[in-house]
Motif scaffolding. Structure first.
Motif, PDB file in Angstrom:
ATOM      1  N   UNK A  71      21.785 -52.386-100.606  1.00  0.00           N
ATOM      2  CA  UNK A  71      22.317 -51.613-100.027  1.00  0.00           C
ATOM      3  C   UNK A  71      23.421 -50.655-100.269  1.00  0.00           C
ATOM      4  N   UNK A  72      24.115 -50.698-101.099  1.00  0.00           N
ATOM      5  CA  UNK A  72      24.932 -49.274-102.034  1.00  0.00           C
ATOM      6  C   UNK A  72      23.765 -47.853-102.483  1.00  0.00           C
ATOM      7  N   UNK A  80      19.575 -47.339 -93.098  1.00  0.00           N
ATOM      8  CA  UNK A  80      19.595 -48.616 -92.451  1.00  0.00           C
ATOM      9  C   UNK A  80      17.157 -48.889 -91.731  1.00  0.00           C
ATOM     10  N   UNK A  81      17.640 -47.494 -91.994  1.00  0.00           N
ATOM     11  CA  UNK A  81      16.376 -47.305 -91.443  1.00  0.00           C
ATOM     12  C   UNK A  81      15.785 -47.052 -90.186  1.00  0.00           C
ATOM     13  N   UNK A  82      14.565 -47.053 -89.697  1.00  0.00           N
ATOM     14  CA  UNK A  82      14.772 -47.183 -87.929  1.00  0.00           C
ATOM     15  C   UNK A  82      14.665 -48.544 -87.444  1.00  0.00           C
ATOM     16  N   UNK A  83      14.901 -47.972 -86.081  1.00  0.00           N
ATOM     17  CA  UNK A  83      15.712 -49.648 -85.619  1.00  0.00           C
ATOM     18  C   UNK A  83      16.611 -50.670 -87.147  1.00  0.00           C
ATOM     19  N   UNK A  84      16.822 -50.391 -87.212  1.00  0.00           N
ATOM     20  CA  UNK A  84      18.065 -50.848 -88.849  1.00  0.00           C
ATOM     21  C   UNK A  84      16.539 -51.978 -89.328  1.00  0.00           C
ATOM     22  N   UNK A  85      15.898 -51.000 -89.837  1.00  0.00           N
ATOM     23  CA  UNK A  85      14.736 -51.821 -90.039  1.00  0.00           C
ATOM     24  C   UNK A  85      14.911 -51.634 -91.560  1.00  0.00           C
ATOM     25  N   UNK A  86      15.551 -51.664 -92.764  1.00  0.00           N
ATOM     26  CA  UNK A  86      15.861 -51.879 -94.442  1.00  0.00           C
ATOM     27  C   UNK A  86      17.032 -53.102 -93.356  1.00  0.00           C
ATOM     28  N   UNK A  87      18.228 -53.636 -93.591  1.00  0.00           N
ATOM     29  CA  UNK A  87      18.989 -54.843 -92.232  1.00  0.00           C
ATOM     30  C   UNK A  87      17.838 -55.469 -92.590  1.00  0.00           C
ATOM     31  N   UNK A  88      16.671 -55.355 -91.188  1.00  0.00           N
ATOM     32  CA  UNK A  88      15.856 -57.305 -91.267  1.00  0.00           C
ATOM     33  C   UNK A  88      15.449 -57.155 -92.612  1.00  0.00           C
ATOM     34  N   UNK A  89      14.998 -56.055 -93.375  1.00  0.00           N
ATOM     35  CA  UNK A  89      14.310 -56.426 -94.950  1.00  0.00           C
ATOM     36  C   UNK A  89      14.834 -57.476 -95.214  1.00  0.00           C
ATOM     37  N   UNK A  90      15.784 -57.591 -95.692  1.00  0.00           N
ATOM     38  CA  UNK A  90      17.238 -58.240 -96.658  1.00  0.00           C
ATOM     39  C   UNK A  90      17.778 -58.687 -96.254  1.00  0.00           C
TER      40      UNK A  90
END
Length: 377
Positions: A58-59, A17-27
């Motif tokens: 995500x996968x 997910x990355x630090x502080x859910x960074x990857x989710x924010x990008x998505x």
């Protein structure tokens, strides 16, 4: 449409997910979907196409988390961009779930990288960008970009080694690979040097100096020294490659015409997941006792029909050193004791696929007028 995926715990969660859910924010921002992460599950809702793109990302992030392979922000952005453009195919059933693991590495690994480069290298020498200066040189760079194994064959001064090192430094700076390994066979060029004083590094340093010169043009001394001390960049004799498996690396074999068949086979089988190999050589400068046993000549004949392996032939028109070098190459020409011209090795009946053909047939000739890339060719 809605999609959900389980999230691992601990360090794997942060990697996914990355630090502080960074990857989710990008998505969320790039694809316009709603993303919620609660109780060990990520749920994605939105339009069908956007959710499918988010699913593919995500996968692959899940698979990277299981390998504890942290992706940079730019790598995640590239991955999302590919998914949005429909270039990221869905993972096989079960990928992204608890059972996904090492078996996914072959397919998932390269997918993290995104495009290697668009139309230029992020490499500078003397303050100017390193670019191709001829059509064949551009074809060479295009082939390196599009293939995991590339053979660049041509005479001295055509930029074979220099452009290969530039491509490797570019991929390292863009975090597409983790390491760069440059090697050469330690073969004397017609002279018997006898006993050389010093430790092992001092003994082999003269053979590896051209590679170090190319690196020195493109990186400042402090960075280069730090990378070499931390093994991010290795400059080693070919003999030291035996027994290694190199993942997410660019591996360059220079002066490949001076390898034996066995050495060439050993080198080519070092390639790991997410790696690129670049083999350069000049079949008119074979220093082996038996030139017919050259591993480069043998490999060109054996591998030229295999899809996914790129062959680019450079010729005297691509020489970018001093203007006299081209005339010297023409004056000497191929002698009776030398091997066939590179064109004869890469072409022929049932030759390689389109991208694996001669450089002249595939180049697009962009970026003329850049740095003199012939420094270590």
């Amino acid at each position: 449409m809605e999609f959900s995926i389980n999230v691992p715990q601990g360090a794997e969660r942060v990697t996914m997910l990355g630090l502080s859910d960074r990857n989710l924010k990008i998505i969320r921002e790039a694809l316009g979907v709603t993303v919620l992460a609660r109780e060990g599950v990520v749920r994605v809702t939105g339009d069908n196409d956007a959710v499918q793109a988010a699913r593919g990302v995500l996968e692959r992030l899940h698979a990277a988390g299981q390998r504890q392979e942290s992706l940079s922000r730019q790598q995640v952005v590239d991955l999302v961009g590919r998914a949005a453009a429909g270039e990221l195919t869905r993972a096989s059933p079960g990928r992204g779930q608890a059972g996904a693991g090492a078996d996914d590495e072959d397919e998932a690994g390269p997918a993290f990288d995104g495009p290697a480069w668009d139309d230029h290298l992020d490499v500078y020498a003397a303050g100017r960008p390193v670019r191709a200066k001829t059509v064949n040189q551009q074809a060479y760079l295009d082939t390196i970009r599009d293939n995991d194994l590339v053979f660049g064959i041509g005479p001295a001064g055509t930029g074979k080694t220099y452009l290969a090192v530039a491509a490797a430094v570019h991929l390292l700076k863009r975090e597409r690979v983790k390491r760069v390994i440059l090697c050469r066979p330690a073969v004397e060029a017609g002279e018997k040097l006898g006993f050389l004083p010093g430790d092992l590094q001092q003994k082999v340093n003269p053979y590896l100096r051209p590679l170090l010169d190319a690196l020195g043009d493109m990186m400042d001394y402090t960075t280069l020294k730090r990378f070499m001390l931390s093994d991010v960049i290795e400059v080693i004799p070919l003999a030291y490659m035996r027994g290694r498996t190199l993942n997410r690396s660019v591996i360059i074999l220079d002066e490949a015409q001076n390898t034996t068949r066995g050495q060439m086979q050993m080198f080519l089988t070092r390639m790991g997941h997410g790696s690129k190999m670049i083999v350069t050589g000049d079949t008119t400068q074979i220093d082996l006792p038996e030139p017919a046993q050259s591993g480069l000549v043998d490999a060109a004949r054996r591998l030229r029909r295999i899809p996914g392996i790129g062959f680019v032939t450079l010729d005297k028109q691509d020489i970018v050193r001093h203007r006299l070098v081209q005339r010297i190459v023409e004056a000497y020409g191929p002698g009776e004791h030398e091997q066939p011209a590179p064109a004869e090795l890469a072409d022929g009946e049932g030759g390689p696929p389109e991208r694996a053909g001669r450089g002249r047939a595939t180049g697009r000739g962009r970026g003329r007028g850049g740095v003199d890339e012939g420094g270590a060719g």
